[in-house]
Scaffold this motif. Sequence first.
Motif, PDB file in Angstrom:
ATOM      1  N   UNK A 136       0.821  -1.204   0.000  1.00 52.85           N
ATOM      2  CA  UNK A 136       0.000   0.000   0.000  1.00 52.85           C
ATOM      3  C   UNK A 136       0.860   1.262   0.000  1.00 52.85           C
ATOM      4  N   UNK A 137       2.033   1.203   0.607  1.00 48.37           N
ATOM      5  CA  UNK A 137       2.921   2.366   0.622  1.00 48.37           C
ATOM      6  C   UNK A 137       3.450   2.676  -0.775  1.00 48.37           C
ATOM      7  N   UNK A 138       3.661   1.658  -1.583  1.00 48.65           N
ATOM      8  CA  UNK A 138       4.154   1.876  -2.931  1.00 48.65           C
ATOM      9  C   UNK A 138       3.093   2.550  -3.798  1.00 48.65           C
ATOM     10  N   UNK A 139       1.833   2.190  -3.581  1.00 48.07           N
ATOM     11  CA  UNK A 139       0.757   2.849  -4.310  1.00 48.07           C
ATOM     12  C   UNK A 139       0.604   4.294  -3.858  1.00 48.07           C
ATOM     13  N   UNK A 140       0.770   4.541  -2.565  1.00 41.46           N
ATOM     14  CA  UNK A 140       0.708   5.911  -2.056  1.00 41.46           C
ATOM     15  C   UNK A 140       1.848   6.752  -2.630  1.00 41.46           C
ATOM     16  N   UNK A 141       3.027   6.165  -2.755  1.00 43.96           N
ATOM     17  CA  UNK A 141       4.161   6.884  -3.334  1.00 43.96           C
ATOM     18  C   UNK A 141       3.911   7.218  -4.802  1.00 43.96           C
ATOM     19  N   UNK A 142       3.247   6.331  -5.512  1.00 45.29           N
ATOM     20  CA  UNK A 142       2.900   6.605  -6.907  1.00 45.29           C
ATOM     21  C   UNK A 142       1.935   7.776  -7.009  1.00 45.29           C
ATOM     22  N   UNK A 143       0.960   7.827  -6.136  1.00 45.55           N
ATOM     23  CA  UNK A 143       0.007   8.943  -6.125  1.00 45.55           C
ATOM     24  C   UNK A 143       0.722  10.248  -5.783  1.00 45.55           C
ATOM     25  N   UNK A 144       1.628  10.214  -4.814  1.00 47.64           N
ATOM     26  CA  UNK A 144       2.392  11.408  -4.457  1.00 47.64           C
ATOM     27  C   UNK A 144       3.218  11.885  -5.646  1.00 47.64           C
ATOM     28  N   UNK A 145       3.837  10.961  -6.356  1.00 45.08           N
ATOM     29  CA  UNK A 145       4.659  11.328  -7.510  1.00 45.08           C
ATOM     30  C   UNK A 145       3.819  11.966  -8.618  1.00 45.08           C
ATOM     31  N   UNK A 146       2.656  11.393  -8.896  1.00 49.19           N
ATOM     32  CA  UNK A 146       1.806  11.949  -9.943  1.00 49.19           C
ATOM     33  C   UNK A 146       1.280  13.327  -9.576  1.00 49.19           C
ATOM     34  N   UNK A 147       0.783  13.479  -8.361  1.00 42.47           N
ATOM     35  CA  UNK A 147       0.256  14.780  -7.941  1.00 42.47           C
ATOM     36  C   UNK A 147       1.359  15.829  -7.831  1.00 42.47           C
ATOM     37  N   UNK A 148       2.522  15.429  -7.377  1.00 49.10           N
ATOM     38  CA  UNK A 148       3.639  16.360  -7.285  1.00 49.10           C
ATOM     39  C   UNK A 148       4.102  16.836  -8.641  1.00 49.10           C
ATOM     40  N   UNK A 149       4.157  15.937  -9.619  1.00 51.90           N
ATOM     41  CA  UNK A 149       4.573  16.335 -10.961  1.00 51.90           C
ATOM     42  C   UNK A 149       3.580  17.305 -11.578  1.00 51.90           C
ATOM     43  N   UNK A 150       2.293  17.007 -11.444  1.00 51.40           N
ATOM     44  CA  UNK A 150       1.270  17.880 -12.026  1.00 51.40           C
ATOM     45  C   UNK A 150       1.282  19.245 -11.347  1.00 51.40           C
ATOM     46  N   UNK A 151       1.422  19.280 -10.041  1.00 50.72           N
ATOM     47  CA  UNK A 151       1.429  20.571  -9.353  1.00 50.72           C
ATOM     48  C   UNK A 151       2.689  21.370  -9.671  1.00 50.72           C
ATOM     49  N   UNK A 152       3.813  20.712  -9.822  1.00 49.34           N
ATOM     50  CA  UNK A 152       5.029  21.424 -10.209  1.00 49.34           C
ATOM     51  C   UNK A 152       4.910  21.988 -11.616  1.00 49.34           C
ATOM     52  N   UNK A 153       4.328  21.229 -12.523  1.00 45.94           N
ATOM     53  CA  UNK A 153       4.127  21.729 -13.878  1.00 45.94           C
ATOM     54  C   UNK A 153       3.160  22.911 -13.885  1.00 45.94           C
ATOM     55  N   UNK A 154       2.107  22.851 -13.079  1.00 43.56           N
ATOM     56  CA  UNK A 154       1.156  23.958 -13.012  1.00 43.56           C
ATOM     57  C   UNK A 154       1.802  25.202 -12.412  1.00 43.56           C
ATOM     58  N   UNK A 155       2.609  25.030 -11.374  1.00 43.54           N
ATOM     59  CA  UNK A 155       3.295  26.176 -10.779  1.00 43.54           C
ATOM     60  C   UNK A 155       4.297  26.797 -11.743  1.00 43.54           C
ATOM     61  N   UNK A 156       5.004  25.961 -12.485  1.00 41.85           N
ATOM     62  CA  UNK A 156       5.954  26.481 -13.463  1.00 41.85           C
ATOM     63  C   UNK A 156       5.237  27.251 -14.563  1.00 41.85           C
TER      64      UNK A 156
END
Length: 93
Positions: free
Chosen positions: A63-83
């Motif tokens: 379950x932690x690996x799935x949570x890390x995948x969600x964190x990675x996806x949301x972090x990438x999208x938010x970084x792209x939006x901020x940029x």
Amino acid sequence: MSGVILAFAIGLSQILLIAAMVCCILRMVRGPRAQDRVLAYDAFYVAGMLLVLTFGMRSGTAIYFEAALVIALLGFVSTAALAKFLMRGEVIE
């Protein structure tokens, strides 16, 4: 013997990742420019994702690996939006 070394390495990496997250928080608070804050946020979510992965390795559950995948996806999208916001002043055109 290798189990002891692995447990030590995971514990040490968790401590160092927490230290990296503290450094990122300091840069987000004290960053002189918005670009510095976005880069600190990017490094913060990567360190947080890796910390979740080390918790998954320590506990042995998936379950932690799935949570890390969600964190990675949301972090990438938010970084792209901020940029995009920093470049053009708006996110949605």
